[in-house]
Design an enzyme around this catalytic site. Structure first.
Site, PDB file in Angstrom:
ATOM      1  N   HIS A  78       0.804  -1.226   0.000  1.00 17.98           N
ATOM      2  CA  HIS A  78       0.000   0.000   0.000  1.00 17.98           C
ATOM      3  C   HIS A  78       0.844   1.286   0.000  1.00 17.98           C
ATOM      4  O   HIS A  78       0.713   2.147   0.867  1.00 17.98           O
ATOM      5  CB  HIS A  78      -1.066   0.016   1.105  1.00 17.98           C
ATOM      6  CG  HIS A  78      -0.608  -0.359   2.496  1.00 17.98           C
ATOM      7  ND1 HIS A  78       0.302   0.380   3.200  1.00 17.98           N
ATOM      8  CD2 HIS A  78      -0.961  -1.369   3.316  1.00 17.98           C
ATOM      9  CE1 HIS A  78       0.489  -0.154   4.385  1.00 17.98           C
ATOM     10  NE2 HIS A  78      -0.264  -1.229   4.479  1.00 17.98           N
ATOM     11  N   HIS A 123      -6.264  -6.813  14.741  1.00 15.54           N
ATOM     12  CA  HIS A 123      -6.293  -5.834  13.646  1.00 15.54           C
ATOM     13  C   HIS A 123      -6.956  -6.521  12.450  1.00 15.54           C
ATOM     14  O   HIS A 123      -6.582  -7.639  12.095  1.00 15.54           O
ATOM     15  CB  HIS A 123      -4.843  -5.434  13.346  1.00 15.54           C
ATOM     16  CG  HIS A 123      -4.657  -4.351  12.338  1.00 15.54           C
ATOM     17  ND1 HIS A 123      -5.675  -3.549  11.871  1.00 15.54           N
ATOM     18  CD2 HIS A 123      -3.532  -3.924  11.701  1.00 15.54           C
ATOM     19  CE1 HIS A 123      -5.182  -2.688  10.993  1.00 15.54           C
ATOM     20  NE2 HIS A 123      -3.894  -2.894  10.871  1.00 15.54           N
ATOM     21  N   GLU A 176      -6.997  -5.596   9.286  1.00 19.84           N
ATOM     22  CA  GLU A 176      -6.381  -5.442   7.962  1.00 19.84           C
ATOM     23  C   GLU A 176      -6.062  -6.837   7.405  1.00 19.84           C
ATOM     24  O   GLU A 176      -5.607  -7.715   8.147  1.00 19.84           O
ATOM     25  CB  GLU A 176      -5.108  -4.582   8.086  1.00 19.84           C
ATOM     26  CG  GLU A 176      -4.650  -4.058   6.749  1.00 19.84           C
ATOM     27  CD  GLU A 176      -3.460  -3.095   6.846  1.00 19.84           C
ATOM     28  OE1 GLU A 176      -3.246  -2.475   7.907  1.00 19.84           O
ATOM     29  OE2 GLU A 176      -2.752  -2.975   5.831  1.00 19.84           O
ATOM     30  N   ASP A 227      -3.815  -8.371   5.880  1.00 19.87           N
ATOM     31  CA  ASP A 227      -2.541  -9.086   6.066  1.00 19.87           C
ATOM     32  C   ASP A 227      -2.530  -9.828   7.405  1.00 19.87           C
ATOM     33  O   ASP A 227      -1.750 -10.761   7.592  1.00 19.87           O
ATOM     34  CB  ASP A 227      -1.327  -8.149   5.936  1.00 19.87           C
ATOM     35  CG  ASP A 227      -1.407  -6.918   6.811  1.00 19.87           C
ATOM     36  OD1 ASP A 227      -2.533  -6.469   7.110  1.00 19.87           O
ATOM     37  OD2 ASP A 227      -0.349  -6.398   7.199  1.00 19.87           O
ATOM     38  N   HIS A 249      -3.224   0.956  14.113  1.00 21.94           N
ATOM     39  CA  HIS A 249      -3.297   2.030  13.172  1.00 21.94           C
ATOM     40  C   HIS A 249      -4.665   2.196  12.495  1.00 21.94           C
ATOM     41  O   HIS A 249      -4.905   3.195  11.807  1.00 21.94           O
ATOM     42  CB  HIS A 249      -2.141   1.775  12.196  1.00 21.94           C
ATOM     43  CG  HIS A 249      -2.301   1.391  10.798  1.00 21.94           C
ATOM     44  ND1 HIS A 249      -2.151   0.154  10.251  1.00 21.94           N
ATOM     45  CD2 HIS A 249      -2.556   2.206   9.770  1.00 21.94           C
ATOM     46  CE1 HIS A 249      -2.268   0.181   8.970  1.00 21.94           C
ATOM     47  NE2 HIS A 249      -2.525   1.406   8.631  1.00 21.94           N
ATOM     48  N   ASP A 296       0.419  -3.573  15.585  1.00 18.07           N
ATOM     49  CA  ASP A 296       1.294  -2.764  14.725  1.00 18.07           C
ATOM     50  C   ASP A 296       2.360  -1.999  15.516  1.00 18.07           C
ATOM     51  O   ASP A 296       3.380  -1.589  14.945  1.00 18.07           O
ATOM     52  CB  ASP A 296       0.461  -1.772  13.909  1.00 18.07           C
ATOM     53  CG  ASP A 296      -0.040  -2.392  12.614  1.00 18.07           C
ATOM     54  OD1 ASP A 296       0.488  -3.434  12.205  1.00 18.07           O
ATOM     55  OD2 ASP A 296      -0.964  -1.825  12.005  1.00 18.07           O
ATOM     56  N   TYR A 356       8.782   1.974   9.971  1.00 22.19           N
ATOM     57  CA  TYR A 356       7.391   1.547  10.152  1.00 22.19           C
ATOM     58  C   TYR A 356       6.581   2.647  10.843  1.00 22.19           C
ATOM     59  O   TYR A 356       5.457   2.970  10.446  1.00 22.19           O
ATOM     60  CB  TYR A 356       7.370   0.257  10.989  1.00 22.19           C
ATOM     61  CG  TYR A 356       6.057  -0.462  10.941  1.00 22.19           C
ATOM     62  CD1 TYR A 356       5.778  -1.369   9.926  1.00 22.19           C
ATOM     63  CD2 TYR A 356       5.077  -0.230  11.897  1.00 22.19           C
ATOM     64  CE1 TYR A 356       4.561  -2.018   9.870  1.00 22.19           C
ATOM     65  CE2 TYR A 356       3.863  -0.872  11.848  1.00 22.19           C
ATOM     66  CZ  TYR A 356       3.609  -1.766  10.831  1.00 22.19           C
ATOM     67  OH  TYR A 356       2.395  -2.399  10.779  1.00 22.19           O
ATOM     68  N   HIS A 394       4.252  -7.663  13.047  1.00 19.05           N
ATOM     69  CA  HIS A 394       5.187  -7.728  11.914  1.00 19.05           C
ATOM     70  C   HIS A 394       6.619  -7.752  12.437  1.00 19.05           C
ATOM     71  O   HIS A 394       6.976  -6.962  13.322  1.00 19.05           O
ATOM     72  CB  HIS A 394       5.076  -6.480  11.033  1.00 19.05           C
ATOM     73  CG  HIS A 394       3.830  -6.411  10.205  1.00 19.05           C
ATOM     74  ND1 HIS A 394       3.515  -7.328   9.231  1.00 19.05           N
ATOM     75  CD2 HIS A 394       2.833  -5.496  10.192  1.00 19.05           C
ATOM     76  CE1 HIS A 394       2.374  -6.987   8.652  1.00 19.05           C
ATOM     77  NE2 HIS A 394       1.928  -5.884   9.225  1.00 19.05           N
TER      78      HIS A 394
END
Ligand SMILES: Cc1cc2nc3c(=O)[nH]c(=O)nc-3n(C[C@H](O)[C@H](O)[C@H](O)COP(=O)(O)O)c2cc1C
Length: 370
Positions: A17, A72, A74, A76, A129, A146, A174, A205
């Site tokens: 992204h 989260h 998202e 991923d 986030h 995150d 990051y 991550h």
């Protein structure tokens, strides 16, 4: 001994992204085996489901997972949620209230939502986030989602086994590219986390931290949450025939003469993410672009829009400059910077190439940053 990493390493990822990831990435997921229940924290991108499932099933059958915690939504991290729920429809799903809605929107499934089991402390950390982002504490382990993450693909799982300097650089990268717009909220979460002692911090991550290295990244985050003040000045520019580059170099000399440390980066060859990392600790910057079809060069404009959205140029001091043939583009450049409330302290344009007087003017501009 009862917490197992069951995530995947995405060695090939290079673009995410708008964020370039030269070191690849990992999607971390953890299986917690308690006496009376098995808990899975987060999942991985859907494309990695086979590998993910195989890693989970080295510990337990997917059908035996009691709780699925989604910190989260998202994709991923949540992309394999549907596979888990389809294989195990009774699995209890623990997540924040906004996360329930996002999971329903993404996957259009029936979820068995429930509260967090008592052994865990679940904290909704909105906008760190996404609106649903959350973190969780179990014993002396922080599942930080995150926060404190980095995009690094590695065989090692802990920072102690890896290059700490490189890890911290990627953690800052990051922060710049993901968390910076929300740093006032990150700051509040950090104040809350200071009440705890952690033996392990496991982000969603990259590499995980034991206490000593967690203190390092925690301190780095604290510094990044403050207003920045630095002698480093980013000069971002682009050029077609070299005069705007020459002007950037003259401006750099002027900045050095005034005690500053310029860093020159050509937008033609610099990723948005690298600009973001560089600007993270700068409170001043310069932008140079020649006029191309009545506009600034498109890569300069795109970079400024990316950085403005991340609040990395906003309200900072800046100098604008650039060559033109017949109609300088500084007005469009200045209009864009004004949108981000930048304080324009100096400007210079010229036609085709710099004469002696214009060269001196470029060097003299350096003093305007004081
Ligand atoms: C494709 C192209 C389009 C251009 N469009 C404009 C323009 O719209 N207005 C203008 O004043 N100059 C225009 N120019 C002239 C350049 O801005 C000028 O050559 C400038 O000196 C280039 O700066 P540089 O040496 O940093 O590349 C154009 C040049 C090229 C090659």
């Amino acid at each position: 001994e009862n917490v197992f990493w069951v995530g995947v390493v995405d060695w090939a990822l290079r673009f995410f992204h708008g964020y370039t990831t030269p070191d690849g990435a990992t999607y971390n997921s953890y299986l917690i085996k308690l006496n009376d229940k098995t808990v899975l924290v987060d999942t991985v991108k859907a494309t990695f489901w086979d590998e993910f499932k195989e890693r989970i099933e080295r510990q337990v059958s997917v059908t035996k997972i009691d709780y699925l915690v989604v910190l989260h939504a998202e994709p991923d991290h949540s992309g394999s949620v549907p596979f888990i729920v389809q294989a195990n429809p009774n699995v209890k799903v623990v997540c924040s209230t906004p996360c329930r809605n996002i999971l329903k929107r993404y996957y259009n499934l029936e979820f068995n939502f429930c509260d967090c089991p008592a052994e865990f402390t679940f904290k909704h950390t909105a906008l760190q986030h996404w609106p649903e982002s959350s973190i969780m504490i179990y014993d002396k382990i922080l599942f930080s989602s995150d926060l404190f993450g980095q995009h690094i693909a590695s065989t090692e799982r802990f920072t102690e086994e890896f290059d700490l300097g490189h890890t911290l650089m990627r953690a800052e990268d990051y922060f710049a590219n993901i968390l910076h717009p929300f740093k006032h909220l990150v700051s509040k979460t950090m104040a809350d986390l200071e009440k705890y002692e952690f033996d392990y911090v496991l982000p969603a991550h990259g590499l995980s931290y034991r206490t000593k290295n967690f203190n390092e990244v925690f301190q780095a985050y604290k510094n990044l949450c403050k207003e920045q003040s630095s002698k480093t000045v980013l000069i971002m520019y682009e050029t077609m025939y070299g005069s705007t580059q020459k002007a950037a170099q003259l401006l750099a000399q002027g900045l050095i003469a005034n005690g500053m440390k310029p860093v020159l980066m050509n937008a033609q060859h610099t990723t948005h993410s690298d600009f973001a990392l560089q600007l993270l600790k700068c409170d001043k910057f310069c932008v140079g672009s020649p006029t191309l079809n009545n506009q600034m060069m498109p890569k300069v404009e795109a970079a400024l829009m990316y950085l403005g959205a991340l609040k990395l140029i906003n309200k900072k001091k800046c100098i604008v400059f650039g060559a033109a043939g017949w109609a300088p583009c500084l007005n469009s450049l200045k209009a864009l910077l004004t949108k981000y409330q930048c304080e324009i302290v100096g400007e210079k344009s010229w036609l085709y190439n710099l004469n002696e007087e214009e060269m001196k003017a470029m060097t003299d501009l350096g003093a305007k940053m004081l």
